[in-house]
Design a protein around this motif. Structure first.
Motif, PDB file in Angstrom:
ATOM      1  N   LEU A 226       0.833  -1.198   0.000  1.00  0.00           N
ATOM      2  CA  LEU A 226       0.000   0.000   0.000  1.00  0.00           C
ATOM      3  C   LEU A 226       0.870   1.250   0.000  1.00  0.00           C
ATOM      4  O   LEU A 226       0.608   2.219  -0.722  1.00  0.00           O
ATOM      5  CB  LEU A 226      -0.901  -0.026   1.233  1.00  0.00           C
ATOM      6  CG  LEU A 226      -2.136   0.860   1.235  1.00  0.00           C
ATOM      7  CD1 LEU A 226      -3.086   0.477   0.117  1.00  0.00           C
ATOM      8  CD2 LEU A 226      -2.853   0.745   2.579  1.00  0.00           C
ATOM      9  N   PHE A 227       1.925   1.215   0.804  1.00  0.00           N
ATOM     10  CA  PHE A 227       2.843   2.353   0.897  1.00  0.00           C
ATOM     11  C   PHE A 227       3.593   2.551  -0.420  1.00  0.00           C
ATOM     12  O   PHE A 227       3.720   3.679  -0.924  1.00  0.00           O
ATOM     13  CB  PHE A 227       3.825   2.114   2.040  1.00  0.00           C
ATOM     14  CG  PHE A 227       4.673   3.303   2.383  1.00  0.00           C
ATOM     15  CD1 PHE A 227       4.194   4.292   3.224  1.00  0.00           C
ATOM     16  CD2 PHE A 227       5.948   3.444   1.859  1.00  0.00           C
ATOM     17  CE1 PHE A 227       4.980   5.402   3.554  1.00  0.00           C
ATOM     18  CE2 PHE A 227       6.734   4.536   2.181  1.00  0.00           C
ATOM     19  CZ  PHE A 227       6.252   5.514   3.027  1.00  0.00           C
ATOM     20  N   ALA A 228       4.082   1.452  -0.998  1.00  0.00           N
ATOM     21  CA  ALA A 228       4.876   1.546  -2.227  1.00  0.00           C
ATOM     22  C   ALA A 228       4.067   2.086  -3.397  1.00  0.00           C
ATOM     23  O   ALA A 228       4.551   2.922  -4.166  1.00  0.00           O
ATOM     24  CB  ALA A 228       5.457   0.176  -2.576  1.00  0.00           C
ATOM     25  N   THR A 229       2.828   1.620  -3.541  1.00  0.00           N
ATOM     26  CA  THR A 229       2.017   2.066  -4.676  1.00  0.00           C
ATOM     27  C   THR A 229       1.593   3.521  -4.542  1.00  0.00           C
ATOM     28  O   THR A 229       1.160   4.138  -5.511  1.00  0.00           O
ATOM     29  CB  THR A 229       0.771   1.186  -4.845  1.00  0.00           C
ATOM     30  OG1 THR A 229       0.059   1.110  -3.590  1.00  0.00           O
ATOM     31  CG2 THR A 229       1.147  -0.217  -5.285  1.00  0.00           C
ATOM     32  N   ASN A 230       1.736   4.059  -3.352  1.00  0.00           N
ATOM     33  CA  ASN A 230       1.417   5.475  -3.149  1.00  0.00           C
ATOM     34  C   ASN A 230       2.648   6.361  -3.272  1.00  0.00           C
ATOM     35  O   ASN A 230       2.559   7.580  -3.185  1.00  0.00           O
ATOM     36  CB  ASN A 230       0.787   5.671  -1.765  1.00  0.00           C
ATOM     37  CG  ASN A 230      -0.019   6.939  -1.656  1.00  0.00           C
ATOM     38  OD1 ASN A 230      -0.692   7.353  -2.593  1.00  0.00           O
ATOM     39  ND2 ASN A 230       0.035   7.574  -0.500  1.00  0.00           N
TER      40      ASN A 230
END
Length: 232
Positions: free
Chosen positions: A42-46
């Protein structure tokens, strides 16, 4: 038929007994490990980093596949009476596959949005079965934070009301940390700026100054995101 209250009681009892082991604890340990990989995705895709996103979702997919290989057909005790268990497993599997395809296509915002649905599915699973985790409390805070970021800073009364709710949810998060986390230096290092950002926003809301409110609202996301990535 066992009640959801009994399932939650079993969960709490096992978590409160040091060194205890059993099917409930075994699942929660595996789920926690998988969920850490989910948070990284979730963090990476943001973040806008396609390479990191592909790697993170790949890791999450591996952990999810391992979990469902054991539990998809035979849920752990706390979920064995949930008629929607199979639907939840299938729904999350579909979202993982979709998010992976979206990253491969270079559409990170779409992938991030798809992964948000995974969090909702897990939250609904817990709510249906009378279970609340630290992650659920973090997610409740996140939903309120996103609502606040859409408010008009000039609507002082609405901002103040919603700031009070945000502060309450932050108290709920920090008042019940994950087992063993409260004494960890990295927990304190992330919890303190998280708390400070909420206190700063509440102070700005009380001032009623649109400029101060806008500035304080802009300081909410980063401390939350860092806290969520490690502990949420």
């Amino acid at each position: 038929m066992r009640s959801t209250f009994m399932a939650a009681s079993v969960l709490l009892a096992l978590h409160s007994a040091p060194g205890s082991a059993g099917p409930v604890t075994d699942f929660e340990t595996s789920f926690s490990d998988m969920y850490a990989s989910y948070r990284s995705s979730l963090f990476a895709t943001n973040s806008g980093n396609a390479e990191a996103s592909e790697k993170a979702i790949g890791g999450f997919g591996i952990k999810w596949d391992a979990l469902t290989a054991t539990y998809a057909a035979t849920p752990p005790p706390q979920y064995e009476d949930d008629p929607q268990w199979g639907d939840t497993v299938a729904s999350v599997a579909s979202m993982v596959a979709k998010a992976r395809d979206e990253v491969a296509a270079g559409n990170l915002p779409a992938s991030h949005l798809t992964l948000e649905g995974v969090r909702d599915a897990f939250g609904d699973l817990h709510a249906r079965n009378g279970i609340e985790t630290f992650s659920d409390r973090m997610n409740a805070y996140h939903a309120q934070m996103e609502h606040i970021l859409e408010l008009d800073p000039g609507d002082a009364q609405a901002v103040l009301e919603q700031a009070a709710v945000l502060s309450y949810l932050a108290d709920d998060v920090l008042g019940r940390p994950p087992a063993g986390a409260a004494v960890r230096p990295d927990y304190q290092a992330l919890a303190e700026p998280f708390r400070a950002s909420v206190d700063g926003f509440l102070a700005a809301a009380r001032s009623g100054e649109p400029g101060a409110i806008k500035a304080a609202a802009g300081k909410l996301k980063v401390p939350y995101s860092k806290f969520f990535l490690t502990f949420g």
